[in-house]
Write an enzyme that holds these catalytic residues in place. Structure first.
Site, short mmCIF file in Angstrom:
data_model
loop_
_atom_site.label_atom_id
_atom_site.label_comp_id
_atom_site.label_asym_id
_atom_site.label_seq_id
_atom_site.Cartn_x
_atom_site.Cartn_y
_atom_site.Cartn_z
N ASP A 49 -7.41 -5.80 7.53
CA ASP A 49 -6.21 -5.47 6.76
C ASP A 49 -6.44 -5.95 5.34
OD1 ASP A 49 -3.31 -5.01 6.23
OD2 ASP A 49 -3.30 -7.19 6.09
N SER A 85 -5.75 0.09 5.62
CA SER A 85 -4.57 -0.40 4.91
C SER A 85 -3.48 0.65 4.80
CB SER A 85 -4.99 -0.85 3.50
OG SER A 85 -3.86 -1.19 2.72
N ARG A 127 7.89 -8.37 -1.08
CA ARG A 127 6.98 -8.10 0.03
C ARG A 127 7.76 -7.78 1.32
NH1 ARG A 127 2.48 -5.99 2.28
NH2 ARG A 127 1.56 -7.33 3.89
#
Length: 228
Positions: A10, A118, A41
């Site tokens: 990731d 990703s 986030r």
């Protein structure tokens, strides 16, 4: 357990510190940089999950933009169009965690193919990796773009399996995001969870095969525990 033939990482929060944008946030809003970064986030992730459930895919950059709009509204921040763009551009210059380059170099020296999988777009992934000078260490930079869904959907994890050409149980997936580690394990990858902060694993019916507190533990884990 089969020997590991390749590793998939990731990007956001695993190889690169998403809160390295806190400095840019703090320059705009002194004393509030980390507060803004943490909420940004959180909403960024929530929007990827919600967009997937809604069947209304947008590129990761759009989810990031929208999340920042939410943060500005929620925290009552006066954010100009130029400042908004500057902060979002900071996501293209994320800093790798300490030891990332040495870890990846060590793994490559063992002859293991390395990939990134990703939620980011191809442009975002390429920008982050190139800006950090680590692009030479990866065989594949894989974006969710072709699937029009985000992790932890199985269709995303399948992309790396297809790109690498190994079966999923011969691939080690590495993530610091507990939900991502669970999603990858559900798909059938061997999984290493990078639990830097002593977090509690999400209760999703899955557990990683390995857990480390620092990526720098990974070469020894792969050499001693997986390849034996």
């Amino acid at each position: 357990m089969k020997p590991i033939k390749a590793l998939v990482f990731d990007l956001y929060g695993t190889l690169y510190d998403v809160h390295s944008v806190a400095g840019a946030c703090g320059e705009r809003f002194p004393g509030r940089g980390l507060e803004i970064s943490i909420l940004w986030r959180q909403k960024q992730l929530e929007y990827t999950w919600l967009r997937t459930l809604m069947g209304d895919y947008v590129p990761f950059e759009k989810a990031t933009d929208d999340a920042l709009d939410f943060v500005a509204s929620h925290l009552k921040l006066s954010l100009t169009t130029a400042a908004h763009k500057d902060l979002c551009d900071a996501y293209l210059r994320l800093q790798p965690y300490p030891g990332v380059e040495a870890t990846l170099t060590s793994l490559r020296e063992r002859g293991l193919p390395l990939a990134i999988l990703s939620n980011g777009s191809s442009f975002s992934i390429g920008s982050v990796v190139k800006n950090s000078g680590l692009d030479h260490l990866f065989d594949h930079l894989i974006s969710v773009e072709s699937t029009k869904v985000f992790k932890p959907h199985d269709a995303v994890y399948r992309l790396a399996e297809n790109a690498l050409g190994w079966s999923r149980d011969e691939i080690l997936f590495v993530s610091s995001n507990g939900w991502d580690a669970c999603g990858a394990r559900h798909f059938g990858y061997q999984v290493c969870w990078v639990n830097r902060n002593g977090n509690t694993l999400d209760v999703l019916g899955q557990k990683p095969d390995f857990a480390v507190t620092d990526l720098r533990e990974l070469p020894d884990l792969v050499g001693n525990a997986v390849m034996s």
